[in-house]
Write a protein that holds these residues in place. Structure first.
Motif, PDB file in Angstrom:
ATOM      1  N   GLY A  30       0.838  -1.180   0.000  1.00 12.90           N
ATOM      2  CA  GLY A  30       0.000   0.000   0.000  1.00 12.90           C
ATOM      3  C   GLY A  30       0.875   1.232   0.000  1.00 12.90           C
ATOM      4  O   GLY A  30       2.049   1.193   0.389  1.00 12.90           O
ATOM      5  N   ASN A  31       0.341   2.323  -0.450  1.00 13.05           N
ATOM      6  CA  ASN A  31       1.122   3.543  -0.626  1.00 13.05           C
ATOM      7  C   ASN A  31       1.253   4.367   0.632  1.00 13.05           C
ATOM      8  O   ASN A  31       2.046   5.292   0.685  1.00 13.05           O
ATOM      9  CB  ASN A  31       0.469   4.409  -1.711  1.00 13.05           C
ATOM     10  CG  ASN A  31       1.331   4.505  -2.952  1.00 13.05           C
ATOM     11  OD1 ASN A  31       2.520   4.219  -2.895  1.00 13.05           O
ATOM     12  ND2 ASN A  31       0.746   4.912  -4.049  1.00 13.05           N
ATOM     13  N   ASP A  32       0.454   4.059   1.636  1.00 12.40           N
ATOM     14  CA  ASP A  32       0.408   4.902   2.819  1.00 12.40           C
ATOM     15  C   ASP A  32       0.531   3.996   4.033  1.00 12.40           C
ATOM     16  O   ASP A  32      -0.100   2.945   4.094  1.00 12.40           O
ATOM     17  CB  ASP A  32      -0.920   5.673   2.842  1.00 12.40           C
ATOM     18  CG  ASP A  32      -0.945   6.760   3.899  1.00 12.40           C
ATOM     19  OD1 ASP A  32      -0.249   6.602   4.918  1.00 12.40           O
ATOM     20  OD2 ASP A  32      -1.661   7.746   3.716  1.00 12.40           O
ATOM     21  N   ALA A  52      17.151   6.667  -2.358  1.00  9.17           N
ATOM     22  CA  ALA A  52      17.304   7.836  -1.498  1.00  9.17           C
ATOM     23  C   ALA A  52      15.985   8.122  -0.803  1.00  9.17           C
ATOM     24  O   ALA A  52      14.929   8.139  -1.436  1.00  9.17           O
ATOM     25  CB  ALA A  52      17.732   9.055  -2.318  1.00  9.17           C
ATOM     26  N   VAL A  53      16.046   8.341   0.489  1.00  9.43           N
ATOM     27  CA  VAL A  53      14.861   8.681   1.272  1.00  9.43           C
ATOM     28  C   VAL A  53      14.571  10.176   1.145  1.00  9.43           C
ATOM     29  O   VAL A  53      15.476  11.008   1.215  1.00  9.43           O
ATOM     30  CB  VAL A  53      15.054   8.294   2.747  1.00  9.43           C
ATOM     31  CG1 VAL A  53      13.924   8.834   3.608  1.00  9.43           C
ATOM     32  CG2 VAL A  53      15.162   6.786   2.890  1.00  9.43           C
ATOM     33  N   VAL A  54      13.307  10.509   0.939  1.00  7.43           N
ATOM     34  CA  VAL A  54      12.841  11.893   0.996  1.00  7.43           C
ATOM     35  C   VAL A  54      12.139  12.044   2.338  1.00  7.43           C
ATOM     36  O   VAL A  54      10.986  11.607   2.488  1.00  7.43           O
ATOM     37  CB  VAL A  54      11.895  12.222  -0.169  1.00  7.43           C
ATOM     38  CG1 VAL A  54      11.423  13.666  -0.078  1.00  7.43           C
ATOM     39  CG2 VAL A  54      12.578  11.964  -1.505  1.00  7.43           C
ATOM     40  N   PRO A  55      12.796  12.634   3.336  1.00  9.65           N
ATOM     41  CA  PRO A  55      12.239  12.614   4.693  1.00  9.65           C
ATOM     42  C   PRO A  55      10.836  13.201   4.800  1.00  9.65           C
ATOM     43  O   PRO A  55      10.033  12.745   5.615  1.00  9.65           O
ATOM     44  CB  PRO A  55      13.255  13.449   5.491  1.00  9.65           C
ATOM     45  CG  PRO A  55      14.527  13.284   4.746  1.00  9.65           C
ATOM     46  CD  PRO A  55      14.139  13.249   3.302  1.00  9.65           C
ATOM     47  N   GLY A  56      10.510  14.201   3.978  1.00 14.76           N
ATOM     48  CA  GLY A  56       9.196  14.822   4.075  1.00 14.76           C
ATOM     49  C   GLY A  56       8.111  14.091   3.333  1.00 14.76           C
ATOM     50  O   GLY A  56       6.957  14.519   3.344  1.00 14.76           O
ATOM     51  N   THR A  76       2.383   8.960  -2.421  1.00 10.99           N
ATOM     52  CA  THR A  76       3.045   7.754  -2.906  1.00 10.99           C
ATOM     53  C   THR A  76       4.231   7.418  -2.016  1.00 10.99           C
ATOM     54  O   THR A  76       4.825   8.288  -1.386  1.00 10.99           O
ATOM     55  CB  THR A  76       3.507   7.930  -4.360  1.00 10.99           C
ATOM     56  OG1 THR A  76       3.892   6.665  -4.886  1.00 10.99           O
ATOM     57  CG2 THR A  76       4.684   8.895  -4.457  1.00 10.99           C
ATOM     58  N   ALA A  77       4.558   6.143  -1.938  1.00 10.49           N
ATOM     59  CA  ALA A  77       5.680   5.710  -1.110  1.00 10.49           C
ATOM     60  C   ALA A  77       6.973   5.623  -1.889  1.00 10.49           C
ATOM     61  O   ALA A  77       8.050   5.719  -1.314  1.00 10.49           O
ATOM     62  CB  ALA A  77       5.365   4.349  -0.475  1.00 10.49           C
ATOM     63  N   LEU A 136      15.335   5.507  -7.366  1.00 18.38           N
ATOM     64  CA  LEU A 136      14.160   5.425  -6.503  1.00 18.38           C
ATOM     65  C   LEU A 136      14.234   6.487  -5.428  1.00 18.38           C
ATOM     66  O   LEU A 136      15.245   6.611  -4.730  1.00 18.38           O
ATOM     67  CB  LEU A 136      14.084   4.057  -5.819  1.00 18.38           C
ATOM     68  CG  LEU A 136      13.739   2.834  -6.655  1.00 18.38           C
ATOM     69  CD1 LEU A 136      13.455   1.671  -5.727  1.00 18.38           C
ATOM     70  CD2 LEU A 136      12.562   3.085  -7.557  1.00 18.38           C
ATOM     71  N   LEU A 137      13.164   7.249  -5.311  1.00 18.40           N
ATOM     72  CA  LEU A 137      12.973   8.134  -4.172  1.00 18.40           C
ATOM     73  C   LEU A 137      11.945   7.474  -3.266  1.00 18.40           C
ATOM     74  O   LEU A 137      10.862   7.082  -3.713  1.00 18.40           O
ATOM     75  CB  LEU A 137      12.488   9.503  -4.633  1.00 18.40           C
ATOM     76  CG  LEU A 137      13.396  10.210  -5.662  1.00 18.40           C
ATOM     77  CD1 LEU A 137      12.819  11.560  -6.044  1.00 18.40           C
ATOM     78  CD2 LEU A 137      14.812  10.355  -5.135  1.00 18.40           C
ATOM     79  N   VAL A 138      12.288   7.331  -1.999  1.00 18.07           N
ATOM     80  CA  VAL A 138      11.487   6.541  -1.066  1.00 18.07           C
ATOM     81  C   VAL A 138      10.951   7.426   0.045  1.00 18.07           C
ATOM     82  O   VAL A 138      11.697   8.201   0.661  1.00 18.07           O
ATOM     83  CB  VAL A 138      12.332   5.402  -0.463  1.00 18.07           C
ATOM     84  CG1 VAL A 138      11.508   4.566   0.503  1.00 18.07           C
ATOM     85  CG2 VAL A 138      12.909   4.522  -1.570  1.00 18.07           C
ATOM     86  N   SER A 139       9.659   7.302   0.301  1.00 21.48           N
ATOM     87  CA  SER A 139       9.035   8.021   1.411  1.00 21.48           C
ATOM     88  C   SER A 139       9.125   7.195   2.685  1.00 21.48           C
ATOM     89  O   SER A 139       9.054   5.959   2.638  1.00 21.48           O
ATOM     90  CB  SER A 139       7.562   8.295   1.093  1.00 21.48           C
ATOM     91  OG  SER A 139       6.878   8.746   2.249  1.00 21.48           O
TER      92      SER A 139
END
Length: 669
Positions: A104-106, A141-145, A151-152, A168-171
């Motif tokens: 899931g995305n959230d 790479a994690v996008v902290p915000g 999207t995740a 990949l940018l990861v939430s």
């Protein structure tokens, strides 16, 4: 080094987003699922949409093919049994780039079908081990915000390496989802960390994972198939095992210096994959650089990754039908796969470290049509998993990639179809159920290859002992023969006969069958009479009535006769307690009580053309191949995340004692 545009992308996104039975003979299956019928409209995905069904291999003939197969067990144990393993031996490796499509995305809205699937394993094994990583972890790479549109994971195609894998940018919401999944089901996690740039190690993913997952985070991987780095352009052409050891030490020091990563003794390495392909790397060549002596304290697991065949773009044209006969319906080849790691497993046992097959499946780069999505792959996966347990592996993880991958144990529908279609369950997911029940949940299962039928390649078998006593026998018949002429009968004896021990054969045995009409069948598959159905048909729960067969034994002659159809896998439970230990148990149930108000159903933003390229990897130079590998970020872990509660409450609250049900329709609005 990644392009300079990546940090600016991350900064912009961070600013944009400000949130985080009776005795009978069995010959056929009974299932209402269609064989390999692709959906005619809006069909996206390799397995559901591919009607390619191979012809079963011709059945061999000769004096070694006996229809009477003695199975002699010894009380007190047998020579060369593997180390004790648990029912959670068979786990899953989930490619990072598609993990949000599964969870899931959230973090507070989970996909119930995934939960149902995992519950079918945990009900049998006690828990499941899941790895999130793969090639796409290397430059993530994690996008902290967080990321736009809740999207995740966001893919940014950069061509940063020769695999043409998107950055990949990861939430953080992806890790929240993992944490909430473990609050509902007994699931432990491995996380793959970025390793493409030792000067910019990007520690945020480990920081968030340790804070959110806590004790459920049991391993962090540094370096995914480092023996392929040179060929893939991630490292110079001169990259050698000694260079990997140096890089590992450099990045390990960064983690040890980070107070937000308190546990630096749960790393998983060296995860080499392809020494047998001629590149010279093996676990031992890495160990010979001083790797184990330097990092023993920091290693929770010694790991390898390996695919038996290669369907990547550099492998030439391979014939899946020929491979099925030569490699997959062939116990001798399974034994060769495991035996190449015999020395490595002995090193791990001596060190007291678990040895894990961290990523495997039928073929790298998504597998083969007609083979990887066939019943042959299910039988092979049971054989291979138990053979690895026999050779002292502690666990093995089957890889899950994108919609173009034939080998997936499970595949969700395309995002724009998920509101009216359910998941497609691949044959290898059934293997996970079989292995879980074969090993039980005592944690004391020890596996031995019985070399049945004069070590015949088509009729392998294993015994599973616990505390010195035989508990279960696993039988396999690789042949396909609707006439019944290739069926065999296993005559199982415990002690007695010529063993110089008292006869201990039980008065009866219980038997469950994994069945399909043919080794090349795709969807008409049942485990103990139950099925997940065909393409786009599964909500993650088995359907149908469970069937367990009781066979009365002849204690006078100290033998139990168990029929084996062609093809089939069977578990023979030597006592009712052996069956109840590993059988599906009643478990807590989570009924859905919340809706995602204000959100469109399944609003993932991953483009289908990109999603379809996600896959596992296993060898060679992948020039021109669309695959999965991510990008980088250099930002520090945000103070807001340091000070906030990192686990979002999940919208699953009511608990009952009924069968586990996570209904998909309750989650999508």
């Amino acid at each position: 080094m990644l392009p300079d545009t990546i940090p600016s992308i991350i900064l912009a996104l961070s600013l944009f987003v400000a949130r985080v039975s009776a005795s009978v003979t069995i010959y056929t299956t009974t299932s209402s699922a269609a064989s390999a019928a692709p959906q005619p409209t809006l069909c996206i995905g390799a397995v559901p949409c591919d009607g390619n069904v191979l012809q079963p291999m011709p059945n061999p003939t000769g004096p070694n093919l006996s229809q009477i197969v003695p199975v002699q067990l010894y009380p007190g144990g047998m020579n060369s049994m593997g180390i004790p393993v648990s029912g959670s031996f068979f786990g899953f490796s989930l490619e990072l780039s598609v993990a949000n499509r599964l969870f899931g995305n959230d973090g507070n809205k989970l996909v119930p079908i995934f939960l149902n699937l995992m519950a079918t394993i945990t009900n049998r094994a006690g828990k499941v081990l899941l790895r999130v990583g793969g090639n796409s972890q290397e430059s993530a790479a994690v996008v902290p915000g967080g990321l736009p549109n809740d999207t995740a994971i966001l893919k940014v195609q950069t061509g940063a390496d020769k695999t043409f894998t998107p950055t990949l940018l990861v939430s953080p919401s992806l890790v929240y989802a993992m944490g909430n999944i473990s609050s509902l089901l007994p699931i432990d996690w491995f996380i793959g960390l970025p390793f493409n740039d030792t000067t910019n190690p990007r520690l945020e993913l480990a920081e968030i994972a340790q804070s959110v997952l806590g004790k459920n985070l049991i391993g962090m991987q540094l370096g995914n198939e480092p023996d392929l780095y040179a060929g893939n352009g991630i490292r110079p052409n001169t990259y050698q095992p000694a260079d990997y050891t140096t890089d590992f030490g450099t990045v390990l020091h960064d983690y040890q210096s980070d107070p937000s990563v308190p546990n630096t003794n749960i790393f998983v390495a060296p995860s080499v994959c392809c020494g047998s392909s001629g590149n010279g790397w093996t676990p031992e060549t890495v160990f010979n650089t001083g790797f184990l002596s330097q990092f023993s304290t920091n290693l929770a697991y010694i790991s390898v990754e390996h695919y038996p065949t290669n369907n990547c773009n550099d492998s030439g044209i391979l014939d899946p039908a020929a491979l099925m006969a030569s490699t997959f319906l062939n116990h001798g080849m399974v034994s060769q796969l495991s035996q190449q790691y015999w020395n490595t497993s002995q090193i791990a046992v001596t060190m007291g470290k678990p040895f894990i097959m961290f990523e495997t499946n039928t073929a790298s780069c998504g597998g083969f049509s007609g083979l990887s999505d066939s019943f042959a792959s299910a039988m092979w996966s049971v054989d291979y998993a138990l053979n690895m347990a026999y050779v002292n592996f502690s666990n093995a993880l089957w890889h899950v990639g994108g919609e173009s991958d034939y080998y997936n144990p499970f595949t969700p529908p395309a995002t724009n179809q998920s509101h009216f279609r359910q998941w497609t369950i691949g044959p290898t997911f059934y293997s996970g159920l079989v292995v879980a029940e074969a090993l039980g949940n005592s944690g004391q299962a020890r596996v031995v290859d019985l070399f049945l039928n004069n070590n015949n390649n088509f009729s392998p078998g294993y015994a599973i002992y616990e505390n010195g006593n035989p508990q279960r026998v696993v039988l396999i018949n690789y042949l396909t023969d609707p006439s019944g002429a290739s069926n065999y009968t296993a005559y199982i004896s415990v002690g007695g006969n010529a063993t110089n021990t008292p006869g201990g054969t039980p008065s009866s045995v219980l038997v469950k069958y994994l069945l399909s009409p043919s080794a090349t069948e795709k969807f008409n598959i049942t485990w103990a009479g139950q099925t997940f159905g065909g393409a786009f048909e599964s909500d993650g729960r088995l359907t149908g009535t469970e069937q367990t067969y009781t066979y009365t034994c002849d204690q006078t002659n100290n033998v139990c006769a168990v029929p084996m159809p062609a093809p089939a896998v069977a578990i023979v439970f030597l006592s009712s307690s052996a069956q109840s230990e590993s059988g599906p148990s009643a478990t807590q149930t989570f009924s859905t009580s919340g809706l995602s108000a204000g959100h469109a159903a399944n609003t993932a933003t991953v483009a289908q053309a990109v999603l379809a390229t996600s896959n596992g990897r296993g060898g060679g130079n992948w020039v021109g191949l669309g695959s999965t590998s991510p990008g980088s970020s250099s930002g520090a872990f945000s103070e807001r995340l340091r000070s906030s509660s990192l686990v979002i409450p999940v919208v699953v609250v009511a608990l009952t004692s009924a069968a586990t049900i996570f209904r998909a329709s309750s989650w999508y609005s």
